[in-house]
Design an enzyme around this catalytic site. Structure first.
Site, mmCIF file in Angstrom:
data_model
loop_
_atom_site.group_PDB
_atom_site.id
_atom_site.type_symbol
_atom_site.label_atom_id
_atom_site.label_comp_id
_atom_site.label_asym_id
_atom_site.label_seq_id
_atom_site.Cartn_x
_atom_site.Cartn_y
_atom_site.Cartn_z
ATOM 1 N N GLU A 1 0.814 -1.212 0.000
ATOM 2 C CA GLU A 1 0.000 0.000 0.000
ATOM 3 C C GLU A 1 0.852 1.269 0.000
ATOM 4 O O GLU A 1 0.457 2.293 -0.559
ATOM 5 C CB GLU A 1 -0.941 0.000 1.207
ATOM 6 C CG GLU A 1 -1.945 1.138 1.236
ATOM 7 C CD GLU A 1 -2.939 1.107 0.083
ATOM 8 O OE1 GLU A 1 -3.534 2.174 -0.213
ATOM 9 O OE2 GLU A 1 -3.127 0.034 -0.524
ATOM 10 N N HIS B 1 3.720 1.755 -1.614
ATOM 11 C CA HIS B 1 4.083 2.030 -3.006
ATOM 12 C C HIS B 1 2.884 2.552 -3.793
ATOM 13 O O HIS B 1 3.008 3.485 -4.600
ATOM 14 C CB HIS B 1 4.594 0.757 -3.687
ATOM 15 C CG HIS B 1 5.816 0.164 -3.076
ATOM 16 N ND1 HIS B 1 5.783 -0.995 -2.351
ATOM 17 C CD2 HIS B 1 7.110 0.573 -3.071
ATOM 18 C CE1 HIS B 1 7.007 -1.303 -1.948
ATOM 19 N NE2 HIS B 1 7.833 -0.369 -2.358
ATOM 20 N N LYS C 1 9.501 7.091 4.529
ATOM 21 C CA LYS C 1 9.980 6.056 5.445
ATOM 22 C C LYS C 1 11.490 5.907 5.344
ATOM 23 O O LYS C 1 12.180 5.739 6.347
ATOM 24 C CB LYS C 1 9.304 4.710 5.170
ATOM 25 C CG LYS C 1 9.694 3.639 6.197
ATOM 26 C CD LYS C 1 9.058 2.303 5.892
ATOM 27 C CE LYS C 1 9.826 1.556 4.842
ATOM 28 N NZ LYS C 1 11.152 1.060 5.376
ATOM 29 N N VAL D 1 3.323 5.399 5.006
ATOM 30 C CA VAL D 1 2.050 4.684 5.147
ATOM 31 C C VAL D 1 2.246 3.593 6.194
ATOM 32 O O VAL D 1 3.238 2.853 6.162
ATOM 33 C CB VAL D 1 1.605 4.078 3.802
ATOM 34 C CG1 VAL D 1 0.303 3.296 3.968
ATOM 35 C CG2 VAL D 1 1.440 5.184 2.761
#
Length: 288
Positions: free
Chosen positions: A39, A41, A153, A184
């Site tokens: 999710e 990406h 991230k 995410v």
């Protein structure tokens, strides 16, 4: 969605995407990945679609950013599944080169970005960011996107890429903007990562301690508690929860990534890398 495996085909397809039929130059957003999409990406693809006419996603497990003993051979490869996900998200073009296409015989060039690549993951993974900078520079040259989208991230990676693009004058015409997209997370707060699938159910449950402990540490720092003992307590909490080791836990200036011991009003970032069950997890959060 079209797919290219060789550079000449890629360039022809990108040139075709640029022509939108109205005489205007269509905009292209690039989403570089190593595949094993999740999710996180797909969120990058959606952000690119919101801001660009077309999205080009790359899938390439880059051998030059893996060190000796790292998980290059074990890194998940699922090109068919990944391509189906990209197509569902409205991606226009998938660039999936072979190693030989990306690094043809006789390839001898290496890009090294000092300062922001030093310390943190750069210290634990020698040569890693050279591989990242080199392959991303090639991707920028190959696709020449208007925007490129990266997840926050990998915060140090994003800083390296921005520095590389600035210093090598790649921002124009190769890529007009480098966009960082917020991390995410899973429902329990763990940052989404392709490596999360390596975790056993026991280790996966314990891994949720990482984001929780980071939030608690940030709250204490923002409340005025001293940084070094707060970071030491963070490390102790992770080890008590079942982590095998903590590679680093640092408060850093969000721009230079230089370690800091106090919040001064400038943007700061808490950066952590820790290992559990043989899997290395990284995370970062804004502080201050």
């Amino acid at each position: 969605m079209q797919t290219a495996h060789t550079l000449d085909v890629l360039r022809k397809l990108v040139a075709s995407l640029r022509e939108d039929g109205s005489g205007e130059r269509a905009t292209i957003g690039l989403v570089p990945t190593m595949g094993a999409l999740h999710e996180g990406h797909l969120t990058l693809v959606r952000r690119a679609r919101e801001r660009c006419d077309h999205v080009v996603a790359s899938i390439f497990v880059n051998p030059t950013q893996f060190g000796e003993g790292e998980d290059l051979d074990a890194y998940p490869r699922q090109l068919e599944e990944d391509a189906a996900m990209l197509q569902r998200e409205g991606c226009s073009l998938l660039w999936a080169p072979t190693v030989e296409a990306m690094y043809p015989q006789g390839f001898v060039t290496n890009i090294s970005v000092s300062k922001v690549s030093e310390g943190y993951c750069g210290a634990d993974r020698p040569g890693h960011f050279d591989g990242v900078a080199t392959v991303v520079c090639k991707l920028f040259n190959q696709v020449q996107p208007d925007m490129a989208f990266f997840g926050e991230k990998d915060f140090q990676q994003l800083a390296v890429i921005r520095a590389m693009a600035r210093d090598l004058d790649l921002t124009l015409p190769h890529v007009h903007q480098i966009i960082g997209v917020p991390t995410v997370r899973e429902a329990d707060g763990l940052a989404m990562s392709s490596r999360n699938r390596y975790l056993s159910s026991e280790h996966r449950a314990a891994a949720a301690t990482l984001p929780r402990a980071m939030k608690e540490a940030i709250a204490r720092i923002e409340d005025g508690q001293e940084v070094p003992p707060t970071l030491a307590a963070l490390e102790d909490e992770l080890l008590s929860a079942g982590f095998d080791s903590v590679d680093y836990a640092a408060l850093a200036d969000a721009s230079s990534l230089a370690p800091i011991d106090t919040l001064s009003g400038a943007a700061a970032r808490l950066l952590v890398a820790a290992r559990i069950g043989g899997t290395r997890l990284i995370d970062n959060m804004a502080a201050g």
